[in-house]
Design a protein around this motif. Structure first.
Motif, PDB file in Angstrom:
ATOM      1  N   MET A   1      41.856  47.750  36.493  1.00  0.00           N
ATOM      2  CA  MET A   1      42.849  46.714  36.923  1.00  0.00           C
ATOM      3  C   MET A   1      41.800  45.361  36.461  1.00  0.00           C
ATOM      4  N   LEU A   2      42.593  44.370  36.250  1.00  0.00           N
ATOM      5  CA  LEU A   2      41.759  43.040  35.991  1.00  0.00           C
ATOM      6  C   LEU A   2      41.603  42.435  37.174  1.00  0.00           C
ATOM      7  N   PRO A   3      40.259  41.743  37.147  1.00  0.00           N
ATOM      8  CA  PRO A   3      39.701  41.064  38.515  1.00  0.00           C
ATOM      9  C   PRO A   3      40.687  39.936  38.903  1.00  0.00           C
ATOM     10  N   ALA A   4      40.701  39.509  40.089  1.00  0.00           N
ATOM     11  CA  ALA A   4      41.592  38.677  40.553  1.00  0.00           C
ATOM     12  C   ALA A   4      41.363  37.203  39.874  1.00  0.00           C
ATOM     13  N   VAL A   5      40.110  36.801  39.656  1.00  0.00           N
ATOM     14  CA  VAL A   5      39.789  35.597  39.170  1.00  0.00           C
ATOM     15  C   VAL A   5      40.213  35.487  37.725  1.00  0.00           C
ATOM     16  N   HIS A   6      40.440  36.588  36.834  1.00  0.00           N
ATOM     17  CA  HIS A   6      40.801  36.543  35.545  1.00  0.00           C
ATOM     18  C   HIS A   6      42.249  36.608  35.369  1.00  0.00           C
ATOM     19  N   ARG A   7      43.157  36.714  36.464  1.00  0.00           N
ATOM     20  CA  ARG A   7      44.419  36.721  36.381  1.00  0.00           C
ATOM     21  C   ARG A   7      45.289  35.458  36.330  1.00  0.00           C
ATOM     22  N   LEU A   8      46.076  35.411  35.345  1.00  0.00           N
ATOM     23  CA  LEU A   8      47.038  33.889  35.570  1.00  0.00           C
ATOM     24  C   LEU A   8      48.175  34.361  36.414  1.00  0.00           C
ATOM     25  N   ARG A   9      48.752  33.683  37.459  1.00  0.00           N
ATOM     26  CA  ARG A   9      49.683  33.760  38.218  1.00  0.00           C
ATOM     27  C   ARG A   9      50.776  32.700  38.313  1.00  0.00           C
ATOM     28  N   THR A  55      26.323  20.930  43.272  1.00  0.00           N
ATOM     29  CA  THR A  55      27.374  19.803  43.422  1.00  0.00           C
ATOM     30  C   THR A  55      28.345  20.117  42.374  1.00  0.00           C
ATOM     31  N   GLY A  56      28.081  20.364  41.186  1.00  0.00           N
ATOM     32  CA  GLY A  56      29.114  20.591  40.180  1.00  0.00           C
ATOM     33  C   GLY A  56      29.718  22.240  40.161  1.00  0.00           C
ATOM     34  N   SER A  57      30.976  21.979  39.569  1.00  0.00           N
ATOM     35  CA  SER A  57      31.573  23.252  39.860  1.00  0.00           C
ATOM     36  C   SER A  57      31.269  24.056  38.429  1.00  0.00           C
ATOM     37  N   PRO A  58      31.014  25.427  38.669  1.00  0.00           N
ATOM     38  CA  PRO A  58      31.029  26.087  37.451  1.00  0.00           C
ATOM     39  C   PRO A  58      32.172  26.216  36.541  1.00  0.00           C
ATOM     40  N   SER A  59      31.821  26.433  35.433  1.00  0.00           N
ATOM     41  CA  SER A  59      32.893  26.449  34.532  1.00  0.00           C
ATOM     42  C   SER A  59      34.064  27.634  34.868  1.00  0.00           C
ATOM     43  N   PRO A  60      35.482  27.584  34.732  1.00  0.00           N
ATOM     44  CA  PRO A  60      36.381  28.481  35.170  1.00  0.00           C
ATOM     45  C   PRO A  60      36.268  29.566  34.087  1.00  0.00           C
ATOM     46  N   PRO A  61      36.530  30.913  34.974  1.00  0.00           N
ATOM     47  CA  PRO A  61      36.409  32.049  33.939  1.00  0.00           C
ATOM     48  C   PRO A  61      37.620  32.328  32.965  1.00  0.00           C
ATOM     49  N   PRO A  62      37.442  33.091  31.754  1.00  0.00           N
ATOM     50  CA  PRO A  62      38.614  33.274  31.084  1.00  0.00           C
ATOM     51  C   PRO A  62      39.715  33.735  31.936  1.00  0.00           C
ATOM     52  N   ARG A  63      41.057  33.435  31.766  1.00  0.00           N
ATOM     53  CA  ARG A  63      42.146  34.148  32.573  1.00  0.00           C
ATOM     54  C   ARG A  63      43.200  34.770  31.685  1.00  0.00           C
ATOM     55  N   ALA A  64      43.825  35.747  32.094  1.00  0.00           N
ATOM     56  CA  ALA A  64      44.910  36.327  31.178  1.00  0.00           C
ATOM     57  C   ALA A  64      46.044  36.791  31.908  1.00  0.00           C
ATOM     58  N   GLY A  65      47.300  36.541  31.097  1.00  0.00           N
ATOM     59  CA  GLY A  65      48.747  36.933  31.737  1.00  0.00           C
ATOM     60  C   GLY A  65      49.467  37.655  30.959  1.00  0.00           C
ATOM     61  N   PHE A  66      50.490  38.554  31.326  1.00  0.00           N
ATOM     62  CA  PHE A  66      51.101  39.317  30.359  1.00  0.00           C
ATOM     63  C   PHE A  66      52.599  39.070  30.513  1.00  0.00           C
ATOM     64  N   VAL A  67      53.404  39.016  29.469  1.00  0.00           N
ATOM     65  CA  VAL A  67      54.783  38.956  29.631  1.00  0.00           C
ATOM     66  C   VAL A  67      55.457  40.262  29.016  1.00  0.00           C
TER      67      VAL A  67
END
Length: 140
Positions: A1-9, A55-67
């Motif tokens: 399963m794809l980890p939640a941080v990598h999912r497009l919703r 103090t700075g936010s880390p770069s966002p992880p890559p995310r994936a979604g499926f159609v």
């Protein structure tokens, strides 16, 4: 399963990737790859800034979604295709730059494609979307 941080919703994230991303189709899939920061193709690599004290936010992880539309088949077939694609993308997502949004759209041929053919189509489409643009083509 794809980890939640990598999912497009959110549908807005899907729409942004499809509207602004690079599109490439191969066989049974079409990928839309959107990266908010352009990747430099030449020149020396730039050093990354040192992390500040939290103090700075880390770069966002890559995310994936499926159609996977109804054209692919009934609900059982669509979910099977979605699970296969999710498993394939899970292995490839660490190779994507941070902040990248990937939308994988299954074509009707994905329903009857064997797993290894689906993997080859996904790899070829990702390589085409990440590669340089072809000269002589103008955006509409």
């Amino acid at each position: 399963m794809l980890p939640a941080v990598h999912r497009l919703r959110r549908s807005t994230d899907f729409a942004a990737a499809i509207r602004d991303g690079r599109r490439a189709g191969r066989g049974s899939v079409v990928v839309h790859l959107y990266s908010p920061t352009p990747v430099a193709v030449s020149g020396p690599p730039q050093p990354e800034p040192a992390p500040s004290g939290g103090t700075g936010s880390p770069s966002p992880p890559p995310r994936a979604g499926f159609v996977v539309s109804r054209a692919v088949g009934n609900a059982v077939r669509r979910n099977t295709v979605r699970r296969r694609l999710r498993h394939l993308v899970r292995d490839r997502i660490p190779g994507l730059p941070a902040g990248t949004t990937l939308v994988v759209r299954a074509l009707p041929a994905a329903a009857t494609s064997p797993y290894d053919r689906l993997a080859a189509d996904l790899d070829a489409a990702l390589a085409a979307a990440r590669g340089p643009r072809r000269p002589g083509r103008r955006p509409r």
